[in-house]
Design a protein around this motif. Structure first.
Motif, PDB file in Angstrom:
ATOM      1  N   LYS A 190     -57.472  -7.565 -26.166  1.00 32.56           N
ATOM      2  CA  LYS A 190     -57.271  -6.479 -27.132  1.00 32.56           C
ATOM      3  C   LYS A 190     -55.984  -6.677 -27.921  1.00 32.56           C
ATOM      4  CE  LYS A 190     -59.722  -2.893 -24.560  1.00 32.56           C
ATOM      5  NZ  LYS A 190     -59.569  -1.641 -23.799  1.00 32.56           N
ATOM      6  N   ILE A 191     -54.922  -7.065 -27.233  1.00 31.53           N
ATOM      7  CA  ILE A 191     -53.642  -7.295 -27.904  1.00 31.53           C
ATOM      8  C   ILE A 191     -53.760  -8.469 -28.875  1.00 31.53           C
ATOM      9  CG2 ILE A 191     -51.247  -8.031 -27.538  1.00 31.53           C
ATOM     10  CD1 ILE A 191     -51.329  -6.377 -24.936  1.00 31.53           C
ATOM     11  N   ALA A 192     -54.456  -9.524 -28.462  1.00 31.90           N
ATOM     12  CA  ALA A 192     -54.651 -10.675 -29.349  1.00 31.90           C
ATOM     13  C   ALA A 192     -55.472 -10.291 -30.573  1.00 31.90           C
ATOM     14  CB  ALA A 192     -55.330 -11.805 -28.589  1.00 31.90           C
ATOM     15  N   ALA A 193     -56.502  -9.486 -30.387  1.00 24.31           N
ATOM     16  CA  ALA A 193     -57.336  -9.054 -31.518  1.00 24.31           C
ATOM     17  C   ALA A 193     -56.528  -8.197 -32.488  1.00 24.31           C
ATOM     18  CB  ALA A 193     -58.545  -8.279 -31.010  1.00 24.31           C
ATOM     19  N   ILE A 194     -55.714  -7.305 -31.958  1.00 31.68           N
ATOM     20  CA  ILE A 194     -54.871  -6.485 -32.829  1.00 31.68           C
ATOM     21  C   ILE A 194     -53.898  -7.372 -33.591  1.00 31.68           C
ATOM     22  CG2 ILE A 194     -53.034  -4.745 -32.824  1.00 31.68           C
ATOM     23  CD1 ILE A 194     -54.532  -3.386 -30.518  1.00 31.68           C
ATOM     24  N   GLY A 195     -53.336  -8.359 -32.926  1.00 30.36           N
ATOM     25  CA  GLY A 195     -52.413  -9.285 -33.588  1.00 30.36           C
ATOM     26  C   GLY A 195     -53.070 -10.047 -34.722  1.00 30.36           C
ATOM     27  N   ILE A 196     -54.291 -10.513 -34.502  1.00 34.63           N
ATOM     28  CA  ILE A 196     -55.009 -11.255 -35.541  1.00 34.63           C
ATOM     29  C   ILE A 196     -55.325 -10.345 -36.724  1.00 34.63           C
ATOM     30  CG2 ILE A 196     -57.187 -12.420 -36.064  1.00 34.63           C
ATOM     31  CD1 ILE A 196     -57.078 -13.515 -33.159  1.00 34.63           C
ATOM     32  N   ILE A 197     -55.802  -9.138 -36.447  1.00 36.51           N
ATOM     33  CA  ILE A 197     -56.150  -8.202 -37.522  1.00 36.51           C
ATOM     34  C   ILE A 197     -54.908  -7.825 -38.326  1.00 36.51           C
ATOM     35  CG2 ILE A 197     -56.941  -5.843 -37.981  1.00 36.51           C
ATOM     36  CD1 ILE A 197     -58.863  -6.231 -35.577  1.00 36.51           C
ATOM     37  N   ILE A 198     -53.813  -7.542 -37.651  1.00 34.11           N
ATOM     38  CA  ILE A 198     -52.586  -7.176 -38.343  1.00 34.11           C
ATOM     39  C   ILE A 198     -52.057  -8.346 -39.161  1.00 34.11           C
ATOM     40  CG2 ILE A 198     -50.167  -6.500 -37.998  1.00 34.11           C
ATOM     41  CD1 ILE A 198     -52.192  -4.235 -37.646  1.00 34.11           C
ATOM     42  N   SER A 199     -52.176  -9.546 -38.640  1.00 31.47           N
ATOM     43  CA  SER A 199     -51.730 -10.730 -39.375  1.00 31.47           C
ATOM     44  C   SER A 199     -52.518 -10.918 -40.665  1.00 31.47           C
ATOM     45  CB  SER A 199     -51.863 -11.963 -38.483  1.00 31.47           C
ATOM     46  OG  SER A 199     -51.560 -13.122 -39.199  1.00 31.47           O
ATOM     47  N   VAL A 200     -53.837 -10.760 -40.591  1.00 31.62           N
ATOM     48  CA  VAL A 200     -54.677 -10.893 -41.784  1.00 31.62           C
ATOM     49  C   VAL A 200     -54.349  -9.799 -42.793  1.00 31.62           C
ATOM     50  CG1 VAL A 200     -57.048 -10.752 -42.615  1.00 31.62           C
ATOM     51  CG2 VAL A 200     -56.521 -12.126 -40.598  1.00 31.62           C
ATOM     52  N   LEU A 201     -54.234  -8.559 -42.327  1.00 32.00           N
ATOM     53  CA  LEU A 201     -53.892  -7.460 -43.225  1.00 32.00           C
ATOM     54  C   LEU A 201     -52.526  -7.671 -43.866  1.00 32.00           C
ATOM     55  CD1 LEU A 201     -55.111  -4.302 -41.287  1.00 32.00           C
ATOM     56  CD2 LEU A 201     -55.999  -5.187 -43.445  1.00 32.00           C
ATOM     57  N   THR A 222     -51.011 -10.527 -44.488  1.00 33.34           N
ATOM     58  CA  THR A 222     -51.119 -11.590 -45.486  1.00 33.34           C
ATOM     59  C   THR A 222     -51.783 -11.095 -46.763  1.00 33.34           C
ATOM     60  OG1 THR A 222     -51.283 -13.223 -43.710  1.00 33.34           O
ATOM     61  CG2 THR A 222     -51.981 -13.918 -45.900  1.00 33.34           C
ATOM     62  N   VAL A 223     -52.865 -10.335 -46.612  1.00 36.47           N
ATOM     63  CA  VAL A 223     -53.568  -9.804 -47.793  1.00 36.47           C
ATOM     64  C   VAL A 223     -52.667  -8.859 -48.574  1.00 36.47           C
ATOM     65  CG1 VAL A 223     -55.467  -8.312 -48.503  1.00 36.47           C
ATOM     66  CG2 VAL A 223     -55.875 -10.115 -46.839  1.00 36.47           C
ATOM     67  N   LEU A 224     -51.958  -7.984 -47.879  1.00 33.46           N
ATOM     68  CA  LEU A 224     -51.095  -7.030 -48.568  1.00 33.46           C
ATOM     69  C   LEU A 224     -49.911  -7.716 -49.249  1.00 33.46           C
ATOM     70  CD1 LEU A 224     -51.151  -4.094 -46.013  1.00 33.46           C
ATOM     71  CD2 LEU A 224     -52.101  -4.084 -48.322  1.00 33.46           C
ATOM     72  N   ILE A 225     -49.341  -8.722 -48.632  1.00 37.34           N
ATOM     73  CA  ILE A 225     -48.220  -9.430 -49.249  1.00 37.34           C
ATOM     74  C   ILE A 225     -48.696 -10.190 -50.490  1.00 37.34           C
ATOM     75  CG2 ILE A 225     -46.641 -11.370 -48.944  1.00 37.34           C
ATOM     76  CD1 ILE A 225     -46.055 -10.334 -46.157  1.00 37.34           C
ATOM     77  N   ARG A 226     -49.855 -10.822 -50.401  1.00 38.42           N
ATOM     78  CA  ARG A 226     -50.381 -11.573 -51.555  1.00 38.42           C
ATOM     79  C   ARG A 226     -50.718 -10.652 -52.725  1.00 38.42           C
ATOM     80  NH1 ARG A 226     -50.542 -17.284 -50.838  1.00 38.42           N
ATOM     81  NH2 ARG A 226     -50.572 -17.603 -48.596  1.00 38.42           N
ATOM     82  N   SER A 227     -51.053  -9.405 -52.428  1.00 35.27           N
ATOM     83  CA  SER A 227     -51.380  -8.470 -53.508  1.00 35.27           C
ATOM     84  C   SER A 227     -50.149  -7.722 -54.016  1.00 35.27           C
ATOM     85  CB  SER A 227     -52.448  -7.479 -53.050  1.00 35.27           C
ATOM     86  OG  SER A 227     -51.936  -6.639 -52.036  1.00 35.27           O
ATOM     87  N   GLY A 228     -48.975  -8.064 -53.491  1.00 32.77           N
ATOM     88  CA  GLY A 228     -47.736  -7.476 -53.980  1.00 32.77           C
ATOM     89  C   GLY A 228     -47.371  -6.150 -53.356  1.00 32.77           C
ATOM     90  N   ARG A 229     -47.926  -5.842 -52.215  1.00 32.43           N
ATOM     91  CA  ARG A 229     -47.633  -4.566 -51.543  1.00 32.43           C
ATOM     92  C   ARG A 229     -46.848  -4.824 -50.256  1.00 32.43           C
ATOM     93  NH1 ARG A 229     -53.639  -2.016 -52.196  1.00 32.43           N
ATOM     94  NH2 ARG A 229     -53.539  -1.745 -54.451  1.00 32.43           N
ATOM     95  N   MET A 265     -45.333  -4.133 -44.425  1.00 24.96           N
ATOM     96  CA  MET A 265     -44.364  -3.861 -43.368  1.00 24.96           C
ATOM     97  C   MET A 265     -44.805  -2.675 -42.518  1.00 24.96           C
ATOM     98  SD  MET A 265     -40.410  -2.641 -43.532  1.00 24.96           S
ATOM     99  CE  MET A 265     -40.972  -1.088 -44.180  1.00 24.96           C
ATOM    100  N   LEU A 266     -45.298  -1.624 -43.160  1.00 25.22           N
ATOM    101  CA  LEU A 266     -45.762  -0.451 -42.416  1.00 25.22           C
ATOM    102  C   LEU A 266     -46.977  -0.780 -41.546  1.00 25.22           C
ATOM    103  CD1 LEU A 266     -45.334   2.376 -45.070  1.00 25.22           C
ATOM    104  CD2 LEU A 266     -43.984   1.965 -43.018  1.00 25.22           C
ATOM    105  N   THR A 267     -47.853  -1.644 -42.042  1.00 25.84           N
ATOM    106  CA  THR A 267     -49.014  -2.062 -41.250  1.00 25.84           C
ATOM    107  C   THR A 267     -48.569  -2.842 -40.016  1.00 25.84           C
ATOM    108  OG1 THR A 267     -50.318  -2.194 -43.269  1.00 25.84           O
ATOM    109  CG2 THR A 267     -51.194  -3.306 -41.334  1.00 25.84           C
ATOM    110  N   THR A 268     -47.601  -3.735 -40.206  1.00 18.94           N
ATOM    111  CA  THR A 268     -47.081  -4.492 -39.070  1.00 18.94           C
ATOM    112  C   THR A 268     -46.413  -3.572 -38.060  1.00 18.94           C
ATOM    113  OG1 THR A 268     -46.724  -6.381 -40.527  1.00 18.94           O
ATOM    114  CG2 THR A 268     -45.567  -6.403 -38.419  1.00 18.94           C
ATOM    115  N   LEU A 269     -45.647  -2.625 -38.545  1.00 18.24           N
ATOM    116  CA  LEU A 269     -44.992  -1.658 -37.660  1.00 18.24           C
ATOM    117  C   LEU A 269     -46.011  -0.825 -36.895  1.00 18.24           C
ATOM    118  CD1 LEU A 269     -42.299  -0.467 -36.743  1.00 18.24           C
ATOM    119  CD2 LEU A 269     -42.462   1.115 -38.669  1.00 18.24           C
ATOM    120  N   ALA A 270     -47.075  -0.419 -37.576  1.00 20.23           N
ATOM    121  CA  ALA A 270     -48.132   0.349 -36.909  1.00 20.23           C
ATOM    122  C   ALA A 270     -48.799  -0.486 -35.817  1.00 20.23           C
ATOM    123  CB  ALA A 270     -49.162   0.812 -37.921  1.00 20.23           C
TER     124      ALA A 270
END
Length: 64
Positions: A8-19, A21-28, A33-38
């Motif tokens: 479960k922890i690994a899955a959350i890590g993968i999902i947060i990593s993808v999110l 990356t997508v948010l940084i590439r879109s300029g947000r 940062m808030l997604t990573t913190l969450a």
């Protein structure tokens, strides 16, 4: 500790990593940062009962 918790922890890590990356590439960067913190907070909330069990075990082991 259950192996499912590790998955479960690994899955959350993968999902947060993808999110992140997508948010940084879109300029947000702020939302990234808030997604990573969450994600960190969710994982910590999952680990709190395990840490409590660890302290209880150590306490009973040394008769404290």
């Amino acid at each position: 500790m259950d192996v499912n918790l590790i998955f479960k922890i690994a899955a959350i890590g993968i999902i947060i990593s993808v999110l992140n990356t997508v948010l940084i590439r879109s300029g947000r960067e702020d939302q990234a940062m808030l997604t990573t913190l969450a994600g960190v907070i969710v994982v910590l909330m999952m680990l709190i009962p395990e840490i409590s069990d660890l302290f209880s075990t150590v306490k009973s082991l040394f008769n404290l």
